[in-house]
Scaffold this active site. Structure first.
Site, PDB file in Angstrom:
ATOM      1  N   ASP A  10       0.818  -1.220   0.000  1.00  0.00           N
ATOM      2  CA  ASP A  10       0.000   0.000   0.000  1.00  0.00           C
ATOM      3  C   ASP A  10       0.849   1.266   0.000  1.00  0.00           C
ATOM      4  O   ASP A  10       0.433   2.309   0.504  1.00  0.00           O
ATOM      5  CB  ASP A  10      -0.945   0.031   1.211  1.00  0.00           C
ATOM      6  CG  ASP A  10      -1.800  -1.208   1.325  1.00  0.00           C
ATOM      7  OD1 ASP A  10      -2.437  -1.576   0.329  1.00  0.00           O
ATOM      8  OD2 ASP A  10      -1.808  -1.829   2.413  1.00  0.00           O
ATOM      9  N   LYS A  32       2.346   2.242  -5.144  1.00  0.00           N
ATOM     10  CA  LYS A  32       3.027   1.740  -6.351  1.00  0.00           C
ATOM     11  C   LYS A  32       2.253   2.066  -7.614  1.00  0.00           C
ATOM     12  O   LYS A  32       2.837   2.269  -8.674  1.00  0.00           O
ATOM     13  CB  LYS A  32       3.254   0.228  -6.231  1.00  0.00           C
ATOM     14  CG  LYS A  32       4.305  -0.154  -5.196  1.00  0.00           C
ATOM     15  CD  LYS A  32       4.550  -1.647  -5.162  1.00  0.00           C
ATOM     16  CE  LYS A  32       3.394  -2.423  -4.613  1.00  0.00           C
ATOM     17  NZ  LYS A  32       3.113  -2.140  -3.189  1.00  0.00           N
ATOM     18  N   GLY A  66      -4.330  -4.000  -4.629  1.00  0.00           N
ATOM     19  CA  GLY A  66      -4.981  -3.015  -5.485  1.00  0.00           C
ATOM     20  C   GLY A  66      -4.159  -1.765  -5.677  1.00  0.00           C
ATOM     21  O   GLY A  66      -3.337  -1.394  -4.838  1.00  0.00           O
ATOM     22  N   HIS A  67      -4.369  -1.110  -6.814  1.00  0.00           N
ATOM     23  CA  HIS A  67      -3.760   0.181  -7.102  1.00  0.00           C
ATOM     24  C   HIS A  67      -4.871   1.181  -7.393  1.00  0.00           C
ATOM     25  O   HIS A  67      -5.819   0.874  -8.117  1.00  0.00           O
ATOM     26  CB  HIS A  67      -2.849   0.111  -8.335  1.00  0.00           C
ATOM     27  CG  HIS A  67      -1.636  -0.745  -8.158  1.00  0.00           C
ATOM     28  ND1 HIS A  67      -0.926  -0.798  -6.988  1.00  0.00           N
ATOM     29  CD2 HIS A  67      -1.013  -1.586  -9.023  1.00  0.00           C
ATOM     30  CE1 HIS A  67       0.095  -1.632  -7.138  1.00  0.00           C
ATOM     31  NE2 HIS A  67       0.064  -2.112  -8.358  1.00  0.00           N
ATOM     32  N   GLN A 103       2.096  -5.907  -3.055  1.00  0.00           N
ATOM     33  CA  GLN A 103       2.410  -5.958  -1.623  1.00  0.00           C
ATOM     34  C   GLN A 103       3.763  -5.284  -1.329  1.00  0.00           C
ATOM     35  O   GLN A 103       4.112  -4.326  -1.999  1.00  0.00           O
ATOM     36  CB  GLN A 103       2.379  -7.403  -1.117  1.00  0.00           C
ATOM     37  CG  GLN A 103       0.987  -8.009  -1.048  1.00  0.00           C
ATOM     38  CD  GLN A 103       0.636  -8.835  -2.264  1.00  0.00           C
ATOM     39  OE1 GLN A 103       1.482  -9.360  -2.967  1.00  0.00           O
ATOM     40  NE2 GLN A 103      -0.644  -8.976  -2.520  1.00  0.00           N
TER      41      GLN A 103
END
Length: 431
Positions: free
Chosen positions: A13, A16, A40-41, A225
């Site tokens: 988190d 990225k 998730g992004h 991650q």
């Protein structure tokens, strides 16, 4: 040509998505090499918010090839829905722009059932804190040589054999956990129904990347991650089920080249989702302030993230095991307005001072942070795009992070917007 890996240097988190998106303007190919749809992004591009889970962040850039490598475990239904969602936001996503490794392993609905059943059976004190999306059980099947893979979707007879073999293991496990067994025919029919939505994108990803390398393409490898969730080097057992370090990029993509630069992402503070040790965690007003200012809620799960001060000892460890050449520091603006800021420089465990987080979970749980305190800054850094726009104390804070982690800060992100980035050194210039 240049090959650049972007990985997390904390517990994930770290932002990225934005950094990969920003760097992808320089890349020809963007590759996701591990993890699943638990990671998730969130990207904000010209006022439009894209929430990605499996698709590489580079898909929001026109003219870029996105590749999902063999190291990723793929939920075909989640991927098909994500493809349709971004198409609905105006992105052109065809097999010319997206390739999925045909030897990537699939996540099936039964994996989520096993994931949730095991967490429930572990009780409140023994839970890992997984997202319940079946990532761990899918990786277990891969290592156990019983997984269903993307290529199996093209052969119904083989698919039935693979599903039958898989259920010999999982139905016994589900019964042992007090859950109902899975019907093989139901799984087969579900897979046959989703196959036409996935197979057009299937390809030999290793061959695609080898061809791109031969043509001198710039390739960006996108991790999920963070280093402290790595199954080998993280805070085990409170980790993910794959290797998250840049060393996995080559195996997880089937790429025979070498990495010219590894960029480690780190927030200007620290966050963590789920269970596990967190020495610099702040369970107070400051921690709540960081969570509110930083909008610290998971892209995939919506869960609130735990927040704390920047842990330089932790990031220094990630730099060492991950071969990180430079740090991209994100969310510096979240610290605006704090009278003082602290940096964790080590730990005190049973009276002993340590410069690293020990491997034992019991020692990790007893680790107390050792802090350095620095003056904060009242001026806003939000949206800054040059060093000159940063307050003097913010610059001093960044320089101290460099000294303590042993890696230069090569990028600074000052808001979710794509352009609000200070570039100190171009990772693609390292070739």
């Amino acid at each position: 040509m240049a090959n650049v890996a972007v990985v997390g240097a904390q517990w994930g988190d770290e932002g990225k998505g934005k950094v990969v998106d920003w760097l992808s303007q320089r890349a020809d190919v963007v590759v996701r090499f591990q993890g699943g749809h638990n990671a998730g992004h969130t990207l904000v591009v010209d006022g439009t918010t894209y929430k990605l889970s499996l698709l590489p962040a580079g898909v929001v850039r026109s003219g870029k090839l996105a590749v999902i490598g063999n190291g990723v475990v793929v939920d075909p239904w989640a991927l098909a829905e994500e493809i349709e969602r971004v198409r609905g936001q105006g992105l052109e996503l065809t097999p010319d722009r997206l390739r999925i490794a045909d030897n990537a392993c699939l996540i099936l609905p039964l994996h989520s059932r096993v994931d949730r059943a095991r967490e429930a059976a572990a009780g409140r004190g023994g839970r890992i804190g997984t997202t319940g999306r079946g990532i761990g059980p899918a990786y277990e099947d891969k290592v156990g040589r019983r997984a269903v893979r993307v290529c199996d979707l093209a052969d119904e007879d083989l698919l039935r054999e693979r599903v039958d073999a898989l259920l010999q293991h999982h139905n016994a496990l589900l019964r042992g956990l007090g859950d109902e067994p899975v019907d093989a025919e139901e799984i087969v029919q579900q897979l046959l129904a989703v196959a036409p939505r996935i197979l057009p994108f299937a390809d030999r990803a290793w061959k695609v990347l080898d061809g791109a390398r031969g043509e001198g393409a710039d390739i960006l490898f996108e991790g999920a991650q963070g280093a402290m969730l790595d199954v080998d080097h993280g805070t085990y057992p409170f980790v993910t089920s794959s290797n998250t370090l840049a060393g996995q990029a080559l195996a997880g993509a089937g790429f025979g080249g070498r990495m010219h630069c590894t960029l480690g992402l780190a927030k200007a503070y620290t966050t963590r989702v789920g269970s596990g040790p967190f020495p610099t965690e702040l369970d107070d007003e400051t921690g709540h302030h960081l969570g509110e200012r930083g909008n610290e809620f998971g892209t995939v799960t919506g869960r609130a993230r735990r927040c704390g001060w920047f842990d330089a000892a932790l990031v220094r460890q990630a730099v060492s095991v991950g071969g990180i050449n430079g740090i991209a520091l994100t969310k510096l603006d979240v610290l605006d307005g704090l009278e003082t800021v602290k940096i964790g420089v080590g730990y005190r465990v049973d009276g002993e001072h340590l410069d690293h987080l020990p491997a034992s979970p019991r020692l990790q749980a007893r680790a107390e942070p050792v802090y350095e305190e620095m003056p904060g800054w009242s001026q806003s850094t939000h949206g800054a795009r040059t060093w000159d726009e940063l307050p003097e104390n913010a610059v001093a804070y960044v320089r101290r992070i460099e000294a303590l982690t042993g890696a230069p800060v090569t990028m600074i992100s000052t808001s979710p917007e794509r352009a609000d980035t200070i570039l100190v050194a171009d990772p693609f210039g390292a070739a």
